[in-house]
Design a protein around this motif. Structure first.
Motif: not given
Length: 341
Positions: A302-305, A326-334
């Motif tokens: 999340h710091i990277v994002l 967002v996709q590469e880091l596996g972050i769930k935007p919702d």
């Protein structure tokens, strides 16, 4: 047998193991911390406790200690919203440094490294017991086994630790076109260091890493400067330490801590650039550290994002890079907002 659980009295020091009684323990701290005035005896009390059960539970007694010009060290153990794994909202502290802000003669620090703790305590003993200042200290420490680095040899690290901010690590990529400044505190400093590595290796962003040992010290200094400037029109304006220290830093500033976002945001008007604050607003959860940091969005990814997003807002990179991240880091935007969920 000499252990922390074995009680014995000695003329050169004592350990009081008082159990789950923060109010009683704080009264012992006050008694010891005011002995210099009441009995003419200098004692140096250290009150060590779960940080959640300090300002939140016995804030009025801490205020009374301040009013009585008490001296000593409050040590908030297992501190931070994500360092105490598995104990949920009753034990996970993400706001004691916010509650420490109003106490006028309290110096509050959230050190990341062992040498920072040593420098703060050394200076505190000098100020309280050599210089005779009527102040006391709050330090947060964690329970996470982490490797401790040696103190950097470049720059005035000691001054920075005590004033609240110094550059811990400069990027070696001097020719990088993209640059960012990452600010870390306490245990989240290690997430910041991981993020810096990912940003440099995967996204070509050169990152300097700064250790923020005390938002309160920086906030107090900045307001002191503002007040002096208001009262001395026409004279050369004083510049806050945080502004002086960061004035040549390039790129956005991303600050991450194990405490509420309001701490870094309290400095936003004095930071010479875009400031993004990551923190742990909300109730704690019974989970492991990695899951907690993901939930509160203060882990490395999340710091990277946040850094890439800040660069996109400055038109340094395209938003497509951020979307891919967002996709590469596996972050769930919702996912639900941790501050209110």
């Amino acid at each position: 047998m000499d252990t922390l659980l074995y009680y014995k009295e000695a003329k050169n020091g004592q350990i009081l193991e008082e159990g789950i009684t923060e109010a009683g323990s704080m009264c012992s701290f006050i008694a010891a911390g005011t002995a210099y005035a009441n009995h003419g005896i200098n004692t140096i009390p250290f009150f060590i406790y779960y940080s959640m059960f300090g300002f939140q539970r016995i804030g009025d007694l801490i205020w009374a200690a301040a009013d009585m010009r008490c001296r000593g060290f409050l040590i908030g153990g297992t501190a931070g919203r994500t360092t105490l794994a598995g104990e949920g909202l009753q034990h996970q502290d993400g706001h004691s440094h916010v509650l420490a802000l109003p106490v006028p003669n309290l110096h509050a620090y959230d050190p990341a490294f062992a040498y920072e703790i040593a420098l703060i305590i050394q200076d505190g003993i000098k100020r309280m017991y050599v210089d005779g200042e009527s102040i006391f200290y709050y330090l947060t420490v964690t329970n996470e086994p982490l490797p401790m680095p040696a103190m950097p040899t470049e720059g005035n690290v000691r001054e920075g630790v005590l004033k609240g901010l110094y550059r811990f690590k400069a990027s070696t990529k001097s020719d990088a076109k993209l640059r960012a400044q990452l600010l870390g505190s306490g245990t989240i400093m290690f997430e910041v260091l991981k993020a810096a590595q990912v940003l440099e290796e995967k996204y070509g962003v050169a990152c300097d890493v700064w250790s923020v040992t005390s938002y309160k010290e920086l906030y107090r200094d900045a307001n002191d400067c503002e007040r002096w400037n208001m009262l001395h029109p026409g004279e050369a304006a004083k510049v806050p330490y945080v502004t002086q220290t960061l004035k040549d830093a390039q790129g956005p500033f991303v600050a991450a801590s194990d405490y509420m976002k309001v701490l870094p945001e309290s400095l936003s008007k004095w930071v010479p650039g875009q400031l993004v604050s990551l923190g742990t607003d909300g109730f704690g959860r019974s989970e492991n550290r990695a899951a907690l940091r993901d939930f509160f969005e203060v882990d490395a990814k999340h710091i990277v994002l946040a850094t890439l997003g800040a660069l996109a807002r400055e038109k340094k990179i395209s938003t497509d890079v951020v979307k891919r991240a967002v996709q590469e880091l596996g972050i769930k935007p919702d996912k639900l907002n941790p501050a209110v969920s």
